[in-house]
Motif scaffolding. Structure first.
Motif, short mmCIF file in Angstrom:
data_model
loop_
_atom_site.label_atom_id
_atom_site.label_comp_id
_atom_site.label_asym_id
_atom_site.label_seq_id
_atom_site.Cartn_x
_atom_site.Cartn_y
_atom_site.Cartn_z
N MET A 1 -19.79 -9.73 17.90
CA MET A 1 -19.10 -8.50 17.51
C MET A 1 -19.59 -8.07 16.13
O MET A 1 -19.67 -8.89 15.21
N ARG A 2 -19.91 -6.82 16.00
CA ARG A 2 -20.34 -6.28 14.70
C ARG A 2 -19.15 -6.22 13.75
O ARG A 2 -18.08 -5.76 14.13
N PRO A 3 -19.33 -6.67 12.52
CA PRO A 3 -18.24 -6.57 11.54
C PRO A 3 -17.89 -5.12 11.26
O PRO A 3 -18.77 -4.27 11.14
N ILE A 4 -16.61 -4.84 11.19
CA ILE A 4 -16.12 -3.50 10.84
C ILE A 4 -15.53 -3.59 9.44
O ILE A 4 -14.60 -4.36 9.20
N ILE A 5 -16.09 -2.82 8.52
CA ILE A 5 -15.64 -2.83 7.14
C ILE A 5 -15.11 -1.44 6.82
O ILE A 5 -15.83 -0.45 6.96
N GLU A 6 -13.83 -1.38 6.45
CA GLU A 6 -13.17 -0.10 6.22
C GLU A 6 -12.82 0.08 4.75
O GLU A 6 -12.30 -0.84 4.12
N PHE A 7 -13.12 1.27 4.23
CA PHE A 7 -12.83 1.59 2.84
C PHE A 7 -11.91 2.80 2.77
O PHE A 7 -11.96 3.69 3.62
N CYS A 8 -11.12 2.85 1.72
CA CYS A 8 -10.20 3.97 1.46
C CYS A 8 -10.82 4.86 0.40
O CYS A 8 -11.16 4.39 -0.70
N VAL A 9 -10.97 6.14 0.69
CA VAL A 9 -11.55 7.07 -0.28
C VAL A 9 -10.71 7.12 -1.56
O VAL A 9 -11.24 7.30 -2.65
N SER A 10 -9.42 6.90 -1.45
CA SER A 10 -8.55 6.92 -2.62
C SER A 10 -8.78 5.71 -3.52
O SER A 10 -8.34 5.70 -4.67
N ASN A 11 -9.46 4.70 -3.02
CA ASN A 11 -9.74 3.48 -3.79
C ASN A 11 -11.09 3.54 -4.50
O ASN A 11 -11.44 2.64 -5.26
N MET A 12 -11.81 4.62 -4.31
CA MET A 12 -13.16 4.73 -4.86
C MET A 12 -13.17 4.75 -6.39
O MET A 12 -14.20 4.46 -7.00
N HIS A 13 -12.04 5.06 -7.02
CA HIS A 13 -12.01 5.08 -8.50
C HIS A 13 -12.25 3.70 -9.08
O HIS A 13 -12.58 3.57 -10.26
N HIS A 14 -12.14 2.66 -8.27
CA HIS A 14 -12.45 1.30 -8.71
C HIS A 14 -13.95 0.99 -8.60
O HIS A 14 -14.39 -0.06 -9.04
N LYS A 22 -23.81 0.21 -0.35
CA LYS A 22 -24.70 -0.94 -0.19
C LYS A 22 -24.54 -1.57 1.19
O LYS A 22 -25.53 -1.88 1.86
N LEU A 23 -23.30 -1.73 1.63
CA LEU A 23 -23.05 -2.33 2.94
C LEU A 23 -23.50 -1.42 4.08
O LEU A 23 -23.91 -1.89 5.13
N GLN A 24 -23.45 -0.10 3.86
CA GLN A 24 -23.89 0.85 4.89
C GLN A 24 -25.38 0.70 5.19
O GLN A 24 -25.83 1.08 6.26
N GLN A 25 -26.13 0.15 4.26
CA GLN A 25 -27.57 -0.03 4.47
C GLN A 25 -27.88 -1.14 5.46
O GLN A 25 -29.00 -1.23 5.95
N ASN A 26 -26.90 -1.98 5.76
CA ASN A 26 -27.12 -3.07 6.71
C ASN A 26 -26.76 -2.56 8.11
O ASN A 26 -25.58 -2.29 8.40
N PRO A 27 -27.73 -2.44 9.00
CA PRO A 27 -27.45 -1.90 10.34
C PRO A 27 -26.58 -2.83 11.20
O PRO A 27 -26.09 -2.40 12.25
N GLU A 65 -17.37 -7.41 -3.25
CA GLU A 65 -18.56 -7.49 -2.40
C GLU A 65 -18.78 -8.93 -1.94
O GLU A 65 -19.04 -9.17 -0.76
N ASP A 66 -18.66 -9.88 -2.86
CA ASP A 66 -18.83 -11.29 -2.50
C ASP A 66 -17.80 -11.73 -1.46
O ASP A 66 -18.14 -12.42 -0.49
N LYS A 67 -16.55 -11.32 -1.65
CA LYS A 67 -15.49 -11.71 -0.71
C LYS A 67 -15.69 -11.08 0.67
O LYS A 67 -15.41 -11.71 1.69
N ILE A 68 -16.19 -9.85 0.69
CA ILE A 68 -16.46 -9.19 1.98
C ILE A 68 -17.54 -9.96 2.73
O ILE A 68 -17.39 -10.25 3.92
N ILE A 69 -18.61 -10.32 2.04
CA ILE A 69 -19.69 -11.08 2.67
C ILE A 69 -19.19 -12.44 3.14
O ILE A 69 -19.51 -12.88 4.25
N GLN A 70 -18.36 -13.10 2.34
CA GLN A 70 -17.79 -14.39 2.75
C GLN A 70 -16.94 -14.24 4.01
O GLN A 70 -17.00 -15.09 4.91
#
Length: 82
Positions: A1-14, A22-27, A65-70
């Motif tokens: 199963m392909r990993p699904i990584i979801e981001f909140c646009v309201s969290n982008m200020h962080h 960066k993660l979008q570059q990984n197909p 980023e490290d925790k997402i990859i882990q």
């Protein structure tokens, strides 16, 4: 199963937009951006994302980023052992 990584646009200020791009570059990953993920308290306080429906949060974007990859590797290890 392909990993699904979801981001909140309201969290982008962080700075999570940099991690997302960066993660979008990984197909091998499905990276999705939402207007709101409904975690307003977390969203305000620290960078976070969902990985396969589980929240992953950190104090910094580099740590996030490290925790997402882990998390992705842990899920892949479970799938390959089962």
């Amino acid at each position: 199963m392909r990993p699904i990584i979801e981001f909140c646009v309201s969290n982008m200020h962080h700075g999570t937009d940099r991690v997302m791009k960066k993660l979008q570059q990984n197909p091998a990953y499905d990276v999705i951006e939402y207007g709101c993920l409904g975690n307003c308290g977390e969203c305000y306080l620290f960078p976070f994302a969902y990985v396969n429906g589980d929240i992953v949060a950190a104090a910094t974007i580099d740590e996030l980023e490290d925790k997402i990859i882990q998390e992705i590797r842990a899920v892949e290890a479970l799938e390959s052992s089962g």
